[in-house]
Design a protein around this motif. Structure first.
Motif, short mmCIF file in Angstrom:
data_model
loop_
_atom_site.label_atom_id
_atom_site.label_comp_id
_atom_site.label_asym_id
_atom_site.label_seq_id
_atom_site.Cartn_x
_atom_site.Cartn_y
_atom_site.Cartn_z
N PRO A 32 43.80 23.60 1.62
CA PRO A 32 44.69 24.63 1.06
C PRO A 32 44.47 26.01 1.68
N PHE A 33 43.25 26.23 2.21
CA PHE A 33 42.91 27.53 2.80
C PHE A 33 42.23 27.31 4.15
N SER A 34 42.50 28.18 5.07
CA SER A 34 41.92 28.05 6.41
C SER A 34 40.40 28.19 6.36
N ASP A 35 39.71 27.30 7.10
CA ASP A 35 38.26 27.44 7.21
C ASP A 35 37.85 27.95 8.60
N ASP A 130 40.81 35.09 -2.70
CA ASP A 130 40.81 36.52 -2.37
C ASP A 130 39.39 37.07 -2.29
N ASP A 131 38.47 36.43 -3.03
CA ASP A 131 37.07 36.87 -3.04
C ASP A 131 36.20 36.09 -2.05
N THR A 132 36.82 35.43 -1.08
CA THR A 132 36.10 34.51 -0.20
C THR A 132 34.87 35.15 0.43
N PHE A 133 34.99 36.35 0.95
CA PHE A 133 33.87 36.92 1.70
C PHE A 133 32.83 37.56 0.79
N LEU A 134 33.18 37.83 -0.45
CA LEU A 134 32.16 38.16 -1.43
C LEU A 134 31.31 36.91 -1.69
N PHE A 135 31.97 35.77 -1.88
CA PHE A 135 31.24 34.53 -2.14
C PHE A 135 30.45 34.09 -0.91
N ASN A 154 30.22 27.87 0.17
CA ASN A 154 30.25 28.62 -1.08
C ASN A 154 31.62 29.22 -1.38
N ALA A 155 32.55 29.07 -0.42
CA ALA A 155 33.86 29.69 -0.61
C ALA A 155 35.00 28.70 -0.36
N VAL A 156 35.55 28.63 0.86
CA VAL A 156 36.81 27.92 1.04
C VAL A 156 36.72 26.42 0.72
N HIS A 157 35.62 25.76 1.09
CA HIS A 157 35.52 24.33 0.79
C HIS A 157 35.29 24.11 -0.70
N LEU A 205 33.02 19.48 -25.58
CA LEU A 205 32.32 20.53 -24.84
C LEU A 205 31.66 19.95 -23.59
N SER A 206 31.86 20.63 -22.47
CA SER A 206 31.33 20.21 -21.17
C SER A 206 30.26 21.21 -20.74
N LEU A 207 29.13 20.67 -20.27
CA LEU A 207 28.02 21.49 -19.79
C LEU A 207 27.85 21.22 -18.31
N VAL A 208 27.91 22.27 -17.49
CA VAL A 208 27.82 22.13 -16.04
C VAL A 208 26.58 22.85 -15.54
N TYR A 209 25.64 22.09 -14.98
CA TYR A 209 24.45 22.66 -14.35
C TYR A 209 24.70 22.78 -12.85
N ALA A 210 24.62 23.99 -12.33
CA ALA A 210 24.84 24.21 -10.90
C ALA A 210 23.51 24.24 -10.17
N GLY A 211 23.50 23.78 -8.92
CA GLY A 211 22.29 23.79 -8.11
C GLY A 211 22.16 25.07 -7.31
N GLN A 212 21.20 25.08 -6.39
CA GLN A 212 20.98 26.27 -5.58
C GLN A 212 21.53 26.13 -4.17
N VAL A 213 21.47 24.94 -3.58
CA VAL A 213 21.79 24.80 -2.15
C VAL A 213 23.28 25.01 -1.90
N VAL A 214 24.14 24.37 -2.69
CA VAL A 214 25.59 24.58 -2.57
C VAL A 214 26.14 24.73 -3.99
N PRO A 215 25.87 25.84 -4.66
CA PRO A 215 26.16 25.95 -6.09
C PRO A 215 27.63 25.79 -6.46
N THR A 216 28.52 26.46 -5.74
CA THR A 216 29.94 26.36 -6.11
C THR A 216 30.52 25.01 -5.68
N TRP A 217 30.21 24.57 -4.47
CA TRP A 217 30.71 23.28 -3.99
C TRP A 217 30.28 22.16 -4.92
#
Length: 564
Positions: A32-35, A130-135, A154-157, A205-217
């Motif tokens: 959906p977004f250019s990488d 829009d916040d890609t480069f902040l992320f 951490n951003a486009v993917h 209710l859903s609980l999501v634990y994020a990791g450190q290496v690729v937290p958003t992905w």
């Protein structure tokens, strides 16, 4: 509730969501977004860095209305892998209160039809873009990424992964929902008509634990799938990577508030007491848990959080079998870059390289094991030399103990070191731990050392192993998959029989098999909308991103009947 704004978002994002839905249906790749960095204005990159700097050494408010309650507690201990404290503080709240607020918000959230929920989430994804480069900057300073890695992982993917989940849940909800009338004949009585309505409801209710290496992905698939299904979500960031999840929650809350949806549909839970994160998993209202991270906590969740459906992807490594190839140079290039990229800290990075004692068959003969060892070391040096700024390729080690663990491997009795890991000084970040790859050949007669190299070692270390024959190799791969964990499996061969055998074992292991990846498409890469991630079997994962069950788990079917 601002229905007009929601409908405007639905119309605005319809082309993107329709394209994503078609990609989900066909399993074809979709971006959906250019990488490509070249497609973005350089000013955007610079603005991302300045925005990140403005966040440092201050409290971060995720809610649209900033409250100043005198008894508020704040905590935060993130330290950049590049060697400085972030100084960002997050509000500490009681998890039970967050769960109660989520229950209230859910009633209004689930009243929105699935189309409007997806519209709101698409608007959020557009804002994240829009916040890609902040992320991208945040990825550097919470996960040790180089800028390009942060831009991707951490951003486009990650944004694409979020959209993938929204499209999947939309497809599942449509599949499970219908309404119709039908005749009903009861014995000898008259024919009557019955209306039936099948609809979906969120499981809770859903609980999501994020990791450190690729937290958003790693966290976006569960986060956006649960929200699309109508489930409220509480997000728990890794204690050294809270920032990317806090910013995501802030964007979600802002979009909800703009259209009158209760923003407590999503919250960040942060605590200065590590035990609180375990207690949160045991809360009776929690019905879903998504986790990506180390094996110890993932196993604990599966053993103790019985009230919830627990879905984990945890520690894993990627073995590669080098049997034969028609492109020896391309194979070397692919392996060497994979060993260097992000210091091989991804669970999909190649870690264990298997070569049979007779060597690697090539077009004009055979490359001996000794020659392959020399060639691989030389190619790693060449790849490193292409990057004047080493951090852009290697990133920084996120786990302080990684270098010590690599040194322990290099000094182990089974190790014949082909290339020692070397620390690299970065003048911009003198306190960063930036390390080049370590290549270790496992000495003959140390078969039991699989206990050392079979597990995931997060950092730039790889092992060259010579099993006596194909049968022994396949047996060892099964052991690794079952007891240590493997999400990926690499193969280089021109032999149909070898390929068939490896296809069989990869399916048993639940590992994504990558065959003959040469040049610049890497074994560690996972294309969103087409590749799955996690086989749902063995030690590495009990769930698969991209598989139907991952999305069905968040919805339950209901039926209502009426005699007409």
């Amino acid at each position: 509730m601002n229905a007009r704004k929601l409908k405007a978002w639905r119309a605005q994002h319809a082309p993107m969501l329709e394209a994503a839905s078609e990609a989900v249906r066909t399993r074809r790749p979709y971006s959906p977004f250019s990488d490509e960095l070249a497609d973005y204005d350089r000013a955007q990159v610079e603005q991302g860095e300045s925005r990140f700097r403005r966040l440092l050494d201050a409290p971060l408010h995720t809610t649209p209305q900033v409250s100043t309650e005198p008894d508020q507690r704040w905590a935060g201990s993130e330290r950049s892998p590049y060697g400085f404290d972030l100084g960002i503080r997050y509000r500490v709240e009681d998890f039970s209160q967050l769960a109660s607020r989520a229950e209230v918000a859910k009633r209004k959230w689930q009243q929105l039809n699935i189309e409007l929920r997806c519209a709101l989430l698409c608007e959020v994804i557009a804002r994240l873009q829009d916040d890609t480069f902040l992320f991208a900057q945040v990825g550097m300073h919470t996960s040790g990424h180089g800028l390009f890695m942060g831009f991707h992982a951490n951003a486009v993917h990650a944004q694409a992964r979020a959209l993938e989940s929204v499209a999947h849940v939309l497809a599942v909800a449509r599949e499970m929902s219908c309404q119709f009338e039908a005749p009903m004949m009861e014995r000898q009585g008259s024919c009557q008509r019955l209306s039936r309505q099948f609809a979906t409801m969120p499981v809770g209710l859903s609980l999501v634990y994020a990791g450190q290496v690729v937290p958003t992905w790693g966290a976006y698939p569960g986060l956006f799938a649960s929200l699309a299904a109508g489930c409220p979500v509480v997000v728990i960031g890794h204690d050294q990577a809270v920032l990317p999840m806090a910013l995501t929650v802030k964007v979600l809350k802002a979009a909800c508030a703009q259209v009158g949806v209760p923003h407590d549909i999503v919250n960040l839970f942060h605590s200065n007491d590590p035990a609180a994160y375990r207690q949160a998993a045991l809360h009776p209202d929690v019905r879903l848990i998504d986790y990506m991270g180390g094996a110890e906590f993932g196993s604990w969740l599966r053993q103790h959080a019985w009230q919830a459906r627990v879905m984990t992807q945890q520690s894993a490594q990627t073995p590669v079998f080098l049997h034969s190839t028609s492109d020896y140079d391309g194979m070397l290039e692919n392996l060497a870059f994979g060993l260097c990229s992000f210091s091989a800290q991804l669970c999909t990075s190649p870690q264990t390289l298997y070569v049979l004692p007779e060597g690697i068959r090539v077009v004009d003969g055979v490359v001996s094991v000794a020659q392959f060892e020399r060639d691989l070391v030389e190619r790693v040096e060449q790849v490193l030399a292409r990057f004047p700024c080493a951090r852009e390729l290697l990133g920084a080690l996120v786990a302080p103990q990684s270098l010590a663990e690599i040194r322990a491997c290099e000094s182990a009795r089974f190790a014949r070191v082909l290339r020692h890991a070397e620390t690299v000084h970065d003048p911009d970040y003198p306190h960063a731990c930036i390390v080049t790859p370590s290549l270790i050949a496992v000495r003959e007669g140390f078969a039991s050392s699989v206990e050392h190299y079979g597990r995931e070692i997060r950092g730039p270390v790889s092992f060259l192993v010579q099993p006596p024959d194909l049968r022994a190799l396949l047996a060892e791969l099964r052991t690794i998959g079952q007891h240590h964990g493997a999400l990926g499996l690499g193969l280089y061969t021109v032999d149909a029989g070898v390929e068939h055998a490896m296809r069989q074992v990869s399916q048993e292991m639940g590992a994504l098999l990558s065959i003959n990846f040469c040049k610049n498409f890497y074994i560690s890469q996972c294309a969103v909308f087409t590749d799955i991630h996690g086989g749902g079997t063995g030690a590495a994962a009990n769930v698969t991103y991209g598989a139907p069950d991952y999305y069905h788990a968040r919805l339950r079917m209901t039926e209502q009947r009426k005699l007409l």
